[in-house]
Design an enzyme around this catalytic site. Structure first.
Site, short mmCIF file in Angstrom:
data_model
loop_
_atom_site.label_atom_id
_atom_site.label_comp_id
_atom_site.label_asym_id
_atom_site.label_seq_id
_atom_site.Cartn_x
_atom_site.Cartn_y
_atom_site.Cartn_z
N LYS A 52 10.74 1.65 2.52
CA LYS A 52 9.81 2.81 2.00
C LYS A 52 10.73 4.20 2.29
O LYS A 52 10.74 5.15 1.50
CB LYS A 52 8.53 2.87 2.48
N GLN A 96 1.60 1.18 8.46
CA GLN A 96 2.12 -0.24 8.07
C GLN A 96 0.84 -0.87 8.31
O GLN A 96 0.68 -1.14 9.83
CB GLN A 96 3.29 -0.40 8.13
N ASP A 119 -1.42 5.62 0.41
CA ASP A 119 -1.66 4.17 0.26
C ASP A 119 -3.11 3.72 -0.17
O ASP A 119 -3.17 2.82 -0.92
CB ASP A 119 -2.09 3.43 1.75
N1 GUN Z 1 0.99 -4.09 4.39
C1 GUN Z 1 0.97 -4.76 3.31
N2 GUN Z 1 1.01 -4.12 2.34
C2 GUN Z 1 0.76 -2.74 2.54
C3 GUN Z 1 0.74 -1.65 1.93
O1 GUN Z 1 0.55 -1.06 0.83
N3 GUN Z 1 0.55 -0.39 2.73
C4 GUN Z 1 0.35 -0.46 4.09
N4 GUN Z 1 0.29 0.67 4.85
N5 GUN Z 1 0.54 -1.54 4.77
C5 GUN Z 1 0.74 -2.66 4.03
#
Ligand code: GUN
Length: 291
Positions: A52, A96, A119
Site C-alpha cells: 500500500k 491494518q 478503508d
Molecule cells: N486486513 C485484511 N484486509 C484489510 C483491509 O482491506 N484493510 C485493513 N486495514 N486491514 C485488512
C-alpha cells in the site's frame, strides 16, 4: 475463458491517479496523504502494508507508515488515531487488521474520523453505503466493482453467489452487487459456514465471489458453465520449493474451475492489485473533498 486481469486494470487506475495527483501539484494544492498503522509483525500484514505504501509512492501520494509493537496498549493506539484525525495534512488513515487480541477492533474503527476512513469500515460509511449515499467503500469490494466495470462485465439480473460474510468483503460486496446501479442489479445469495448444500447454491451462480479464506474451496463441480468467478482468497500454503517457504492460494481451484468459467480472476494478480487501486482512489477522494 478470459482472465479478469487485476494487474492491468489496477495499472490503468493508478495511471489516472498519477495524472490527477500531478494536477493537484500544478494547482499548488496539497497532495493526498495516507497514514498506515501496522501493529506487530504478522508477515502477511507486513506484505500488504508495504504494498500500500509503495503504491502511494508510485502515484505520487504522500504516505506515512507508523509501526507499533504487538504489545502496544489500546489507549496508545487510540491516541495515535486521534492525533491523525486532528492533523490537517493527513487525508486517509488505515489500521491494518487483524489486531492483537487485547485491542478492540470495533473501538479502533469507531475512533477513525469517518472522513478519513479510507478503508470504509466505520459504521457511518457502512451505513451510507447501504443507503446508496456517497461513502468510502471498503477497498476489496470496491476493487471488485472496479474490475467488473473495467472489463464491462454485464451484471444486471444475474444471480451472484457470495461465499463469506465478513465485514471486509462478503457483506459489503453483497450490498454493492444488489444495488440499483452498475455494476449491480444482481440477485444476491450469501453463503457462509452454516449454509447447507453450498455446492448446489454455487451451481446456480452466474457470478461467484469466493471470499471465505479457505484455499481451493471452490471446485469445478460447484461452478456452472460460463460463470464469472472472482477469487478473493490469499491463503499462504507451505511450499518448500519457494524461497519464502510458502505460496499463495486462492479460494478457487483455478486449474479445474477456469475451463468452465467465462471470466475468472487469477491469484495472485486478480483482486489483490484492485484492492490497492481502490484504496488509492479512496485516498485521492478524501484529499479532493478537502482541497
Ligand atoms: N486486513 C485484511 N484486509 C484489510 C483491509 O482491506 N484493510 C485493513 N486495514 N486491514 C485488512
Amino acid at each position: 475463458m478470459q482472465i479478469l486481469d487485476g494487474r492491468k486494470a489496477a495499472q490503468a487506475i493508478k495511471d489516472q491517479l498519477k495524472l490527477d495527483a500531478a494536477q493537484l501539484g500544478v494547482e499548488g494544492k496539497k497532495l493526498p496523504h495516507l497514514v498506515a498503522i501496522l501493529i506487530g509483525n504478522n508477515g502477511a500484514s507486513e506484505t500488504y502494508v508495504s504494498a500500500k505504501v509503495k503504491a502511494c509512492e508510485e502515484v505520487g501520494f504522500k504516505s506515512t507508515l507508523i509501526r507499533f509493537e504487538q504489545t502496544v496498549s489500546e489507549i496508545r493506539l487510540l491516541e495515535q488515531i486521534r492525533d491523525m484525525n486532528n492533523d490537517p495534512d493527513v487525508d486517509g488513515i488505515l489500521v491494518q487488521l487483524p489486531l492483537p487480541d487485547h485491542i478492540s477492533e470495533d473501538m479502533v474503527i469507531d475512533t477513525i474520523d469517518p472522513d478519513k476512513d479510507v478503508d470504509g469500515f466505520h459504521a457511518a460509511n457502512i451505513g451510507k453505503m447501504i443507503q446508496g449515499l456517497p461513502a468510502f467503500i471498503p477497498a476489496t469490494p470496491y476493487g471488485i466493482m472496479l474490475l467488473l466495470e473495467h472489463y464491462k462485465i454485464a451484471t444486471k439480473a444475474k444471480h451472484a453467489v457470495v461465499i463469506g460474510r465478513s465485514n471486509i468483503v462478503g457483506r459489503p460486496i453483497s450490498i454493492l452487487l444488489s444495488s440499483n446501479s452498475y455494476p449491480g442489479n444482481c440477485t444476491v445469495t450469501i453463503c457462509h459456514s452454516q449454509t447447507k448444500n453450498i455446492g448446489e447454491i454455487c451451481l446456480q451462480g452466474d457470478i461467484i465471489i469466493a471470499a471465505l479464506g479457505r484455499a481451493e474451496f471452490v471446485t469445478a463441480d460447484m461452478v456452472k458453465e460460463g460463470a464469472i468467478v472472482v477469487d478473493v482468497g490469499i491463503t499462504r500454503v507451505a511450499d518448500a520449493t519457494k524461497k519464502s517457504g510458502f505460496k499463495i492460494k486462492g479460494d478457487v481451484q483455478f486449474e479445474t474451475v477456469a475451463p468452465k468459467s467465462s471470466w475468472i480472476t487469477p491469484v495472485p494478480g486478480g483482486v489483490g492489485p484492485m484492492t490497492i487501486a481502490a484504496l488509492l482512489k479512496n485516498t485521492f477522494h478524501a484529499c479532493k473533498t478537502k482541497n
